[in-house]
Design a protein around this motif. Sequence first.
Motif, PDB file in Angstrom:
ATOM      1  N   ALA A  69       0.834  -1.206   0.000  1.00  0.00           N
ATOM      2  CA  ALA A  69       0.000   0.000   0.000  1.00  0.00           C
ATOM      3  C   ALA A  69       0.867   1.254   0.000  1.00  0.00           C
ATOM      4  CB  ALA A  69      -0.932  -0.009   1.214  1.00  0.00           C
ATOM      5  N   ALA A  70       1.931   1.254   0.786  1.00  0.00           N
ATOM      6  CA  ALA A  70       2.829   2.405   0.833  1.00  0.00           C
ATOM      7  C   ALA A  70       3.501   2.626  -0.516  1.00  0.00           C
ATOM      8  CB  ALA A  70       3.883   2.206   1.924  1.00  0.00           C
ATOM      9  N   ALA A  71       3.928   1.557  -1.155  1.00  0.00           N
ATOM     10  CA  ALA A  71       4.569   1.673  -2.469  1.00  0.00           C
ATOM     11  C   ALA A  71       3.587   2.229  -3.504  1.00  0.00           C
ATOM     12  CB  ALA A  71       5.105   0.316  -2.920  1.00  0.00           C
ATOM     13  N   LEU A  72       2.339   1.771  -3.456  1.00  0.00           N
ATOM     14  CA  LEU A  72       1.345   2.270  -4.387  1.00  0.00           C
ATOM     15  C   LEU A  72       1.063   3.748  -4.127  1.00  0.00           C
ATOM     16  CD1 LEU A  72      -0.610   1.902  -6.711  1.00  0.00           C
ATOM     17  CD2 LEU A  72      -2.261   0.928  -5.089  1.00  0.00           C
ATOM     18  N   LEU A  73       0.950   4.151  -2.871  1.00  0.00           N
ATOM     19  CA  LEU A  73       0.739   5.566  -2.567  1.00  0.00           C
ATOM     20  C   LEU A  73       1.905   6.418  -3.048  1.00  0.00           C
ATOM     21  CD1 LEU A  73      -0.886   5.308   0.962  1.00  0.00           C
ATOM     22  CD2 LEU A  73      -1.946   6.255  -1.112  1.00  0.00           C
ATOM     23  N   THR A  74       3.118   5.922  -2.891  1.00  0.00           N
ATOM     24  CA  THR A  74       4.291   6.642  -3.404  1.00  0.00           C
ATOM     25  C   THR A  74       4.203   6.793  -4.912  1.00  0.00           C
ATOM     26  OG1 THR A  74       5.672   5.868  -1.579  1.00  0.00           O
ATOM     27  CG2 THR A  74       6.818   6.585  -3.582  1.00  0.00           C
ATOM     28  N   GLU A  75       3.840   5.714  -5.579  1.00  0.00           N
ATOM     29  CA  GLU A  75       3.691   5.750  -7.038  1.00  0.00           C
ATOM     30  C   GLU A  75       2.598   6.729  -7.460  1.00  0.00           C
ATOM     31  OE1 GLU A  75       2.067   2.768 -10.506  1.00  0.00           O
ATOM     32  OE2 GLU A  75       3.160   1.882  -8.833  1.00  0.00           O
ATOM     33  N   LEU A  76       1.505   6.727  -6.751  1.00  0.00           N
ATOM     34  CA  LEU A  76       0.387   7.608  -7.094  1.00  0.00           C
ATOM     35  C   LEU A  76       0.730   9.076  -6.903  1.00  0.00           C
ATOM     36  CD1 LEU A  76      -2.500   5.568  -5.435  1.00  0.00           C
ATOM     37  CD2 LEU A  76      -2.115   5.889  -7.899  1.00  0.00           C
TER      38      LEU A  76
END
Length: 84
Positions: A69-76
């Motif tokens: 989830a953290a990686a996806l938020l960073t990507e977003l």
Amino acid sequence: GDVDEAARLIETAIATANHQNARLFELRAATDLARLLQEHDGAEPATAALAPVYARFTDSFGCLDLQAAAALLTELNRPPAPHS
């Protein structure tokens, strides 16, 4: 298939997990919804779907679901790459 139907089903899973206080399952479903929204609606709605669920976690950041989830938020939240 039908993106709206998929989003509706995932939102139902999120609501059910929230009602049952199953936070990890809620996070997994919110991450899935964010990925779906990212692909079809862009980063802003995807972030809006995932960030509030992720923010409720205050520990266990070694958990793979939290890392994803953290990686996806960073990507977003990463600015789009310039077009060549």
